[in-house]
Scaffold this motif. Sequence first.
Motif, PDB file in Angstrom:
ATOM      1  N   ASP A 217       0.804  -1.233   0.000  1.00 47.76           N
ATOM      2  CA  ASP A 217       0.000   0.000   0.000  1.00 47.76           C
ATOM      3  C   ASP A 217       0.831   1.274   0.000  1.00 47.76           C
ATOM      4  O   ASP A 217       0.384   2.328   0.459  1.00 47.76           O
ATOM      5  N   GLU A 218       2.056   1.189  -0.508  1.00 52.34           N
ATOM      6  CA  GLU A 218       2.896   2.367  -0.706  1.00 52.34           C
ATOM      7  C   GLU A 218       3.358   2.405  -2.155  1.00 52.34           C
ATOM      8  O   GLU A 218       3.563   1.364  -2.773  1.00 52.34           O
ATOM      9  N   ILE A 219       3.510   3.619  -2.674  1.00 54.98           N
ATOM     10  CA  ILE A 219       3.977   3.807  -4.047  1.00 54.98           C
ATOM     11  C   ILE A 219       5.355   4.452  -4.009  1.00 54.98           C
ATOM     12  O   ILE A 219       5.621   5.329  -3.178  1.00 54.98           O
ATOM     13  N   LEU A 220       6.216   4.003  -4.899  1.00 48.66           N
ATOM     14  CA  LEU A 220       7.559   4.563  -4.994  1.00 48.66           C
ATOM     15  C   LEU A 220       7.497   5.822  -5.856  1.00 48.66           C
ATOM     16  O   LEU A 220       7.088   5.761  -7.016  1.00 48.66           O
TER      17      LEU A 220
ATOM     18  N   ARG B  67      16.335   1.709 -16.413  1.00 47.77           N
ATOM     19  CA  ARG B  67      17.476   2.594 -16.167  1.00 47.77           C
ATOM     20  C   ARG B  67      17.066   3.760 -15.286  1.00 47.77           C
ATOM     21  O   ARG B  67      17.737   4.103 -14.313  1.00 47.77           O
ATOM     22  N   GLU B  68      15.941   4.386 -15.613  1.00 43.86           N
ATOM     23  CA  GLU B  68      15.483   5.546 -14.856  1.00 43.86           C
ATOM     24  C   GLU B  68      15.149   5.175 -13.406  1.00 43.86           C
ATOM     25  O   GLU B  68      15.468   5.922 -12.487  1.00 43.86           O
TER      26      GLU B  68
ATOM     27  N   GLY C  71      17.716   3.932  -6.956  1.00 40.85           N
ATOM     28  CA  GLY C  71      18.682   2.939  -6.507  1.00 40.85           C
ATOM     29  C   GLY C  71      18.204   1.510  -6.666  1.00 40.85           C
ATOM     30  O   GLY C  71      18.966   0.563  -6.473  1.00 40.85           O
ATOM     31  N   TYR C  72      16.952   1.320  -7.015  1.00 41.82           N
ATOM     32  CA  TYR C  72      16.389  -0.024  -7.144  1.00 41.82           C
ATOM     33  C   TYR C  72      16.551  -0.594  -8.552  1.00 41.82           C
ATOM     34  O   TYR C  72      16.431   0.129  -9.545  1.00 41.82           O
TER      35      TYR C  72
ATOM     36  N   GLU D  19      19.090  -0.867  -3.306  1.00 37.91           N
ATOM     37  CA  GLU D  19      18.709  -0.180  -2.070  1.00 37.91           C
ATOM     38  C   GLU D  19      18.261   1.234  -2.405  1.00 37.91           C
ATOM     39  O   GLU D  19      18.824   1.882  -3.289  1.00 37.91           O
ATOM     40  N   LEU D  20      17.264   1.706  -1.668  1.00 41.21           N
ATOM     41  CA  LEU D  20      16.731   3.044  -1.898  1.00 41.21           C
ATOM     42  C   LEU D  20      17.806   4.096  -1.659  1.00 41.21           C
ATOM     43  O   LEU D  20      18.492   4.078  -0.640  1.00 41.21           O
ATOM     44  N   HIS D  21      17.979   4.984  -2.635  1.00 42.23           N
ATOM     45  CA  HIS D  21      18.847   6.150  -2.466  1.00 42.23           C
ATOM     46  C   HIS D  21      18.369   7.256  -3.381  1.00 42.23           C
ATOM     47  O   HIS D  21      17.611   7.031  -4.319  1.00 42.23           O
TER      48      HIS D  21
END
Length: 147
Positions: free
Chosen positions: A15-18, A49-50, A56-57, A99-101
Motif C-alpha cells: 500500500d505504498e507507491i515509490l 534505467r530511470e 537505486g532499485y 537499495e533506496l537512495h
Amino acid sequence: MDIRIAAYAVIIRDDEILLSHWNEHGRSGWTLPGGGIEGAEHPIEAVRREVREETGYESSVDRQLGIDTMVVPAARRHTGAVPLYAMRVIYRAHVVGGELHNEIGGSSDEARWVPLAEVPRLKRVSLVDIAVRLNAAEPADGVPPAA
C-alpha cells in the motif's frame, strides 16, 4: 513541434507507491520514477534505467499499463521555441534488488515510498494521478481513464 518520449514505472508495495521528487528549472513536485528515452533505447530499458538512477532499485516490468500524451505550449517551456508533444509510456513494475537512495546530479533530488492514502495531499505532477488510475483500471486500450 518537438517530440519527447518517456517511460515511467508504477511500483506499489504494501500500500505504498515509490515516488521520485522532481526538482528542475525552479519547479518541483512528486512524480513517478522515469524519464526520457535515450537514443535507440527501448522504453522498457529506459524505465529500468530511470528507476535505477532515480531510486537505486533494480526493477522488473510486469506489464504496460498505458500511454498518456500531452502538448506543452511553447510559452510554458523552459527551453525550445515550439510546442512539445510528450508521450509517456507507463508500466507496472516491481523491485527486484538494490537499495533506496536519492539521485545525485539529475532532475530528481529524493526518492521515497509514500502511503497511497497520502498521495492526494502531496504536491505532485499530474502523471501520478493518471498512472494510479491506469494501474487501478488496467484499460485494454491503454488510454488513461478520465478523472
